[in-house]
Design an enzyme around this catalytic site. Structure first.
Site, PDB file in Angstrom:
ATOM      1  N   CYS A  92     -48.692  86.468  -2.719  1.00  0.00           N
ATOM      2  CA  CYS A  92     -47.658  85.428  -2.758  1.00  0.00           C
ATOM      3  C   CYS A  92     -46.806  85.552  -1.505  1.00  0.00           C
ATOM      4  O   CYS A  92     -46.430  86.662  -1.127  1.00  0.00           O
ATOM      5  CB  CYS A  92     -46.798  85.617  -4.000  1.00  0.00           C
ATOM      6  SG  CYS A  92     -45.451  84.414  -4.140  1.00  0.00           S
ATOM      7  N   GLU A 135     -49.044  78.220  -8.175  1.00  0.00           N
ATOM      8  CA  GLU A 135     -48.006  77.355  -7.591  1.00  0.00           C
ATOM      9  C   GLU A 135     -47.235  76.582  -8.657  1.00  0.00           C
ATOM     10  O   GLU A 135     -46.018  76.414  -8.552  1.00  0.00           O
ATOM     11  CB  GLU A 135     -48.610  76.389  -6.559  1.00  0.00           C
ATOM     12  CG  GLU A 135     -49.299  77.063  -5.366  1.00  0.00           C
ATOM     13  CD  GLU A 135     -48.446  78.094  -4.655  1.00  0.00           C
ATOM     14  OE1 GLU A 135     -47.216  78.004  -4.683  1.00  0.00           O
ATOM     15  OE2 GLU A 135     -49.037  79.034  -4.076  1.00  0.00           O
TER      16      GLU A 135
HETATM   17 ZN    ZN Z   1     -46.301  82.497  -4.862  1.00  0.00          ZN
END
Ligand code: ZN
Length: 180
Positions: A92, A135
Protein backbone atom coordinates in the site's frame (compact mmCIF):
# COMPACT_ATOMS: atom_id res chain seq x y z
CA UNK A 1 -1.54 16.97 -3.25
CA UNK A 2 0.61 14.28 -1.69
CA UNK A 3 0.22 10.72 -0.46
CA UNK A 4 -0.31 10.51 3.28
CA UNK A 5 1.21 7.67 5.26
CA UNK A 6 -0.11 5.67 8.19
CA UNK A 7 -1.14 6.76 10.85
CA UNK A 8 -2.50 9.89 9.16
CA UNK A 9 -6.13 10.18 10.37
CA UNK A 10 -7.45 10.75 6.82
CA UNK A 11 -6.81 7.04 6.18
CA UNK A 12 -9.55 6.18 8.69
CA UNK A 13 -12.14 8.65 7.38
CA UNK A 14 -15.19 7.29 5.60
CA UNK A 15 -15.31 8.98 2.19
CA UNK A 16 -18.41 10.81 0.96
CA UNK A 17 -20.04 10.00 -2.39
CA UNK A 18 -19.41 12.62 -5.07
CA UNK A 19 -22.60 14.33 -6.20
CA UNK A 20 -21.12 16.10 -9.23
CA UNK A 21 -18.25 15.48 -11.60
CA UNK A 22 -16.69 18.82 -12.40
CA UNK A 23 -13.32 20.16 -13.52
CA UNK A 24 -12.02 19.92 -9.96
CA UNK A 25 -12.83 16.20 -9.71
CA UNK A 26 -11.14 15.60 -13.08
CA UNK A 27 -8.08 17.47 -11.85
CA UNK A 28 -8.01 15.39 -8.64
CA UNK A 29 -8.20 12.17 -10.67
CA UNK A 30 -5.34 13.28 -12.96
CA UNK A 31 -3.16 14.31 -10.01
CA UNK A 32 -3.88 11.02 -8.24
CA UNK A 33 -2.90 9.03 -11.33
CA UNK A 34 0.34 11.01 -11.64
CA UNK A 35 1.16 10.43 -7.96
CA UNK A 36 0.32 6.74 -8.26
CA UNK A 37 2.62 6.23 -11.25
CA UNK A 38 5.41 8.29 -9.67
CA UNK A 39 5.21 6.10 -6.55
CA UNK A 40 5.17 2.92 -8.69
CA UNK A 41 1.77 1.94 -7.32
CA UNK A 42 -1.13 0.14 -8.96
CA UNK A 43 -3.93 2.00 -7.22
CA UNK A 44 -4.66 5.07 -5.12
CA UNK A 45 -7.81 6.10 -3.25
CA UNK A 46 -8.78 9.69 -2.39
CA UNK A 47 -8.40 9.27 1.42
CA UNK A 48 -4.71 8.48 0.71
CA UNK A 49 -4.30 12.05 -0.51
CA UNK A 50 -6.48 13.34 2.37
CA UNK A 51 -9.50 14.00 0.13
CA UNK A 52 -12.79 12.80 1.68
CA UNK A 53 -14.37 11.58 -1.56
CA UNK A 54 -15.38 8.24 -3.03
CA UNK A 55 -12.85 8.46 -5.82
CA UNK A 56 -10.10 6.04 -6.75
CA UNK A 57 -7.69 5.42 -9.59
CA UNK A 58 -5.99 2.23 -10.64
CA UNK A 59 -4.00 0.54 -13.33
CA UNK A 60 -3.18 -3.07 -12.55
CA UNK A 61 -0.19 -2.94 -14.94
CA UNK A 62 1.29 0.11 -13.16
CA UNK A 63 2.43 1.22 -16.62
CA UNK A 64 1.59 4.87 -17.42
CA UNK A 65 1.81 4.17 -21.16
CA UNK A 66 -0.99 1.57 -20.89
CA UNK A 67 -3.85 4.06 -20.82
CA UNK A 68 -6.30 1.35 -21.84
CA UNK A 69 -5.76 -0.32 -18.46
CA UNK A 70 -6.16 2.91 -16.52
CA UNK A 71 -9.34 3.32 -14.56
CA UNK A 72 -10.94 6.17 -12.61
CA UNK A 73 -13.87 5.08 -10.45
CA UNK A 74 -16.32 7.43 -8.76
CA UNK A 75 -18.66 6.15 -6.00
CA UNK A 76 -17.61 2.54 -6.66
CA UNK A 77 -19.70 -0.26 -5.15
CA UNK A 78 -18.59 -3.86 -4.78
CA UNK A 79 -21.75 -5.62 -5.95
CA UNK A 80 -20.54 -9.22 -5.92
CA UNK A 81 -17.72 -11.43 -4.68
CA UNK A 82 -17.32 -14.86 -6.25
CA UNK A 83 -14.94 -17.66 -7.20
CA UNK A 84 -13.80 -18.36 -3.66
CA UNK A 85 -10.76 -16.68 -2.11
CA UNK A 86 -7.18 -15.93 -3.07
CA UNK A 87 -4.23 -15.41 -0.75
CA UNK A 88 -1.39 -13.18 -1.87
CA UNK A 89 1.04 -10.41 -1.04
CA UNK A 90 -0.28 -6.91 -0.82
CA UNK A 91 1.35 -3.54 -0.42
CA UNK A 92 0.00 0.00 0.00
CA UNK A 93 1.40 3.42 -0.93
CA UNK A 94 0.44 4.65 2.55
CA UNK A 95 2.61 1.92 4.14
CA UNK A 96 5.96 2.06 2.28
CA UNK A 97 7.81 -1.30 2.13
CA UNK A 98 5.20 -3.25 4.12
CA UNK A 99 4.09 -6.32 2.16
CA UNK A 100 2.03 -9.06 3.75
CA UNK A 101 -0.42 -11.74 2.70
CA UNK A 102 -4.07 -10.76 2.63
CA UNK A 103 -6.99 -13.03 1.81
CA UNK A 104 -9.37 -11.57 -0.79
CA UNK A 105 -12.19 -12.74 -3.01
CA UNK A 106 -10.88 -14.24 -6.26
CA UNK A 107 -13.35 -12.39 -8.47
CA UNK A 108 -15.38 -9.24 -7.88
CA UNK A 109 -18.01 -7.29 -9.75
CA UNK A 110 -17.78 -3.53 -9.25
CA UNK A 111 -20.16 -0.80 -10.35
CA UNK A 112 -18.95 2.81 -10.54
CA UNK A 113 -19.17 6.05 -12.49
CA UNK A 114 -16.44 7.24 -14.81
CA UNK A 115 -15.29 10.84 -15.30
CA UNK A 116 -17.99 11.36 -17.93
CA UNK A 117 -20.65 10.39 -15.39
CA UNK A 118 -21.37 7.09 -17.13
CA UNK A 119 -22.21 4.12 -14.96
CA UNK A 120 -20.00 1.11 -15.72
CA UNK A 121 -19.62 -2.38 -14.41
CA UNK A 122 -16.40 -4.36 -14.35
CA UNK A 123 -15.69 -7.99 -13.47
CA UNK A 124 -12.13 -8.44 -12.22
CA UNK A 125 -10.17 -11.50 -11.10
CA UNK A 126 -6.88 -12.25 -9.35
CA UNK A 127 -4.57 -9.20 -9.06
CA UNK A 128 -7.15 -6.79 -10.50
CA UNK A 129 -9.78 -8.11 -8.07
CA UNK A 130 -7.33 -7.71 -5.17
CA UNK A 131 -6.67 -4.14 -6.27
CA UNK A 132 -10.36 -3.22 -6.44
CA UNK A 133 -11.03 -4.69 -2.99
CA UNK A 134 -8.02 -2.92 -1.46
CA UNK A 135 -8.92 0.47 -2.96
CA UNK A 136 -12.66 0.29 -2.21
CA UNK A 137 -11.77 -0.61 1.40
CA UNK A 138 -9.82 2.69 1.59
CA UNK A 139 -13.05 4.60 0.83
CA UNK A 140 -14.58 3.06 3.96
CA UNK A 141 -11.57 3.74 6.19
CA UNK A 142 -10.54 0.08 6.09
CA UNK A 143 -6.85 -0.72 5.66
CA UNK A 144 -5.08 -3.91 4.59
CA UNK A 145 -3.45 -4.14 8.03
CA UNK A 146 -6.99 -4.85 9.34
CA UNK A 147 -7.28 -7.82 6.99
CA UNK A 148 -3.92 -9.49 7.53
CA UNK A 149 -3.84 -12.84 9.29
CA UNK A 150 -2.33 -13.25 12.73
CA UNK A 151 1.19 -13.88 11.41
CA UNK A 152 0.99 -10.95 9.00
CA UNK A 153 -0.18 -8.64 11.77
CA UNK A 154 2.68 -9.76 13.96
CA UNK A 155 5.22 -9.20 11.17
CA UNK A 156 3.69 -5.78 10.42
CA UNK A 157 3.94 -4.55 14.01
CA UNK A 158 7.52 -3.16 13.90
CA UNK A 159 6.69 -1.39 10.61
CA UNK A 160 3.63 0.25 12.18
CA UNK A 161 5.64 1.35 15.21
CA UNK A 162 8.24 2.86 12.89
CA UNK A 163 5.52 4.66 10.85
CA UNK A 164 4.01 6.00 14.09
CA UNK A 165 7.37 7.24 15.35
CA UNK A 166 8.08 8.93 11.99
CA UNK A 167 4.64 10.57 12.04
CA UNK A 168 5.15 11.98 15.57
CA UNK A 169 8.56 13.36 14.56
CA UNK A 170 7.07 15.05 11.50
CA UNK A 171 4.41 16.56 13.77
CA UNK A 172 7.08 17.84 16.15
CA UNK A 173 8.88 19.43 13.22
CA UNK A 174 5.60 21.09 12.22
CA UNK A 175 5.42 19.27 8.86
CA UNK A 176 2.12 17.65 9.87
CA UNK A 177 -0.48 19.46 12.01
CA UNK A 178 -0.85 18.26 15.60
CA UNK A 179 -3.71 15.90 16.47
CA UNK A 180 -5.59 18.85 18.01
ZN1 ZN B 1 -3.68 1.16 0.00
Amino acid sequence: MKIVHYPHPALRHVAKPLTAIDAEVRRYARQMLDLMYAAKGLGLAAPQVALPYQLLVLNYTGDPTRKEDECVAINPVLVEKKGGTQDGQEGCLSFPDLYQNVKRAKTVVVRAYDLEGQLFEVTASDLAARLWQHEIDHLHGILYIDKMGLLGKRAAKPFLEEFEARYRKAQQRGEIPSDD
